[in-house]
Design a protein around this motif. Sequence first.
Motif, mmCIF file in Angstrom:
data_model
loop_
_atom_site.group_PDB
_atom_site.id
_atom_site.type_symbol
_atom_site.label_atom_id
_atom_site.label_comp_id
_atom_site.label_asym_id
_atom_site.label_seq_id
_atom_site.Cartn_x
_atom_site.Cartn_y
_atom_site.Cartn_z
ATOM 1 N N ARG A 135 -16.741 -7.164 -22.733
ATOM 2 C CA ARG A 135 -17.780 -6.202 -23.021
ATOM 3 C C ARG A 135 -17.318 -5.738 -24.686
ATOM 4 N NH1 ARG A 135 -17.930 -1.683 -18.598
ATOM 5 N NH2 ARG A 135 -18.069 -0.430 -20.550
ATOM 6 N N THR A 136 -18.280 -5.271 -25.203
ATOM 7 C CA THR A 136 -18.316 -4.794 -26.767
ATOM 8 C C THR A 136 -17.814 -3.307 -26.754
ATOM 9 O OG1 THR A 136 -20.519 -4.183 -26.521
ATOM 10 C CG2 THR A 136 -19.887 -6.360 -27.444
ATOM 11 N N GLU A 137 -17.765 -2.394 -25.556
ATOM 12 C CA GLU A 137 -17.285 -0.967 -25.539
ATOM 13 C C GLU A 137 -16.057 -1.040 -24.499
ATOM 14 O OE1 GLU A 137 -18.873 1.699 -26.583
ATOM 15 O OE2 GLU A 137 -20.420 0.523 -27.797
ATOM 16 N N LEU A 157 -7.633 -1.361 -34.466
ATOM 17 C CA LEU A 157 -7.522 0.012 -33.775
ATOM 18 C C LEU A 157 -8.960 0.201 -33.837
ATOM 19 C CD1 LEU A 157 -4.922 2.332 -35.315
ATOM 20 C CD2 LEU A 157 -5.188 1.619 -33.105
ATOM 21 N N ASP A 158 -9.504 0.650 -32.489
ATOM 22 C CA ASP A 158 -10.948 1.033 -32.509
ATOM 23 C C ASP A 158 -11.100 2.260 -32.003
ATOM 24 O OD1 ASP A 158 -13.732 0.923 -31.222
ATOM 25 O OD2 ASP A 158 -13.759 -1.171 -31.901
ATOM 26 N N PRO A 214 -16.184 -1.032 -41.184
ATOM 27 C CA PRO A 214 -17.250 -0.055 -40.654
ATOM 28 C C PRO A 214 -17.333 -0.460 -39.149
ATOM 29 C CG PRO A 214 -18.301 -2.101 -41.986
ATOM 30 C CD PRO A 214 -16.838 -2.098 -42.201
ATOM 31 N N ASP A 215 -18.383 0.382 -38.618
ATOM 32 C CA ASP A 215 -18.394 0.349 -37.157
ATOM 33 C C ASP A 215 -19.504 -1.048 -36.998
ATOM 34 O OD1 ASP A 215 -18.730 0.409 -34.448
ATOM 35 O OD2 ASP A 215 -19.753 2.425 -34.558
ATOM 36 N N VAL A 216 -19.087 -2.070 -36.842
ATOM 37 C CA VAL A 216 -19.737 -3.335 -36.460
ATOM 38 C C VAL A 216 -18.796 -4.188 -35.623
ATOM 39 C CG1 VAL A 216 -21.205 -3.488 -38.441
ATOM 40 C CG2 VAL A 216 -19.003 -4.545 -38.647
ATOM 41 N N PHE A 217 -19.329 -5.038 -34.837
ATOM 42 C CA PHE A 217 -18.587 -5.728 -33.780
ATOM 43 C C PHE A 217 -17.841 -6.989 -34.529
ATOM 44 C CE2 PHE A 217 -17.129 -8.299 -30.339
ATOM 45 C CZ PHE A 217 -16.510 -7.346 -29.347
ATOM 46 N N VAL A 218 -16.732 -7.159 -34.988
ATOM 47 C CA VAL A 218 -16.319 -8.218 -35.634
ATOM 48 C C VAL A 218 -15.187 -9.099 -34.561
ATOM 49 C CG1 VAL A 218 -15.821 -7.020 -37.730
ATOM 50 C CG2 VAL A 218 -14.226 -6.634 -36.092
ATOM 51 N N ILE A 219 -15.240 -10.649 -35.099
ATOM 52 C CA ILE A 219 -14.888 -11.701 -34.894
ATOM 53 C C ILE A 219 -13.955 -12.405 -35.511
ATOM 54 C CG2 ILE A 219 -16.379 -11.897 -32.715
ATOM 55 C CD1 ILE A 219 -17.680 -14.021 -34.611
ATOM 56 N N GLY A 260 -15.476 -11.747 -39.227
ATOM 57 C CA GLY A 260 -16.816 -11.883 -39.447
ATOM 58 C C GLY A 260 -17.482 -10.987 -38.535
ATOM 59 N N VAL A 261 -18.715 -10.609 -39.056
ATOM 60 C CA VAL A 261 -19.675 -10.013 -38.062
ATOM 61 C C VAL A 261 -20.689 -10.777 -37.152
ATOM 62 C CG1 VAL A 261 -21.411 -8.180 -37.957
ATOM 63 C CG2 VAL A 261 -19.786 -8.117 -39.766
ATOM 64 N N ILE A 262 -20.551 -10.623 -35.761
ATOM 65 C CA ILE A 262 -20.917 -11.648 -34.898
ATOM 66 C C ILE A 262 -22.576 -10.979 -34.965
ATOM 67 C CG2 ILE A 262 -20.953 -9.966 -33.037
ATOM 68 C CD1 ILE A 262 -20.433 -12.367 -31.420
#
Length: 177
Positions: A72-74, A101-102, A148-153, A170-172
């Motif tokens: 999941r992303t959360e 750290l999220d 920032p609050d983006v999903f990174v890979i 990167g940002v997916i």
Amino acid sequence: MHPDCQEILFTEDQIAARVKELAAEINDCYKDKPVLLISILKGGFIFLADLCRQLTCDCRVEFMAVSSYGNRTESTGTVRVLHDMATNIEGLDVLLVEDILDSGISMRYIMELLSGRKPASLRLCTIFDKPDRRVQPIHADFCGFQIPDVFVIGYGLDYAEKYRNLPYLGVIKPECI
Ligand code: PRP
């Protein structure tokens, strides 16, 4: 750039330069005191490998595998220790080496667990920090980049176990989630 990526936040060179700076801070902190680096798998493996090769202080490495995201992303909010270490950390100077750290839920759990084992000191180094998402009040002693609050890979970070090998952060693309 990988086709599933929409943007590079930090290039391989930018990360390498920052890792060197962090290593200098850590060398200065521990000087001639031995330090035990604990990598939090899976995400932390690339950062640990890069960081430890820049350290001149006396260090050893250990590994713990912890998971709270699954595919999941959360954060699921439930932290599972998949692999613990054999080393007794009582009286040792310990530095946790983390990729990101999220919410802070994973690190809060790990720090409470390890504090109970009575290390001489327990510090945290993370290469990436997403402070806007914090649920638990965790602060890194050494931090590479705030993001920032983006999903990174990339650079160890996955989505559904893919992309950890990308050498940049990167940002997916949303359509890939
Ligand atoms: C990721 C990451 C951190 C944690 C950070 O691990 O590697 O350990 O989540 O998130 P948090 O601050 O919201 O708890 P994950 O559970 O995805 O396992 P992985 O390292 O095996 O990918």
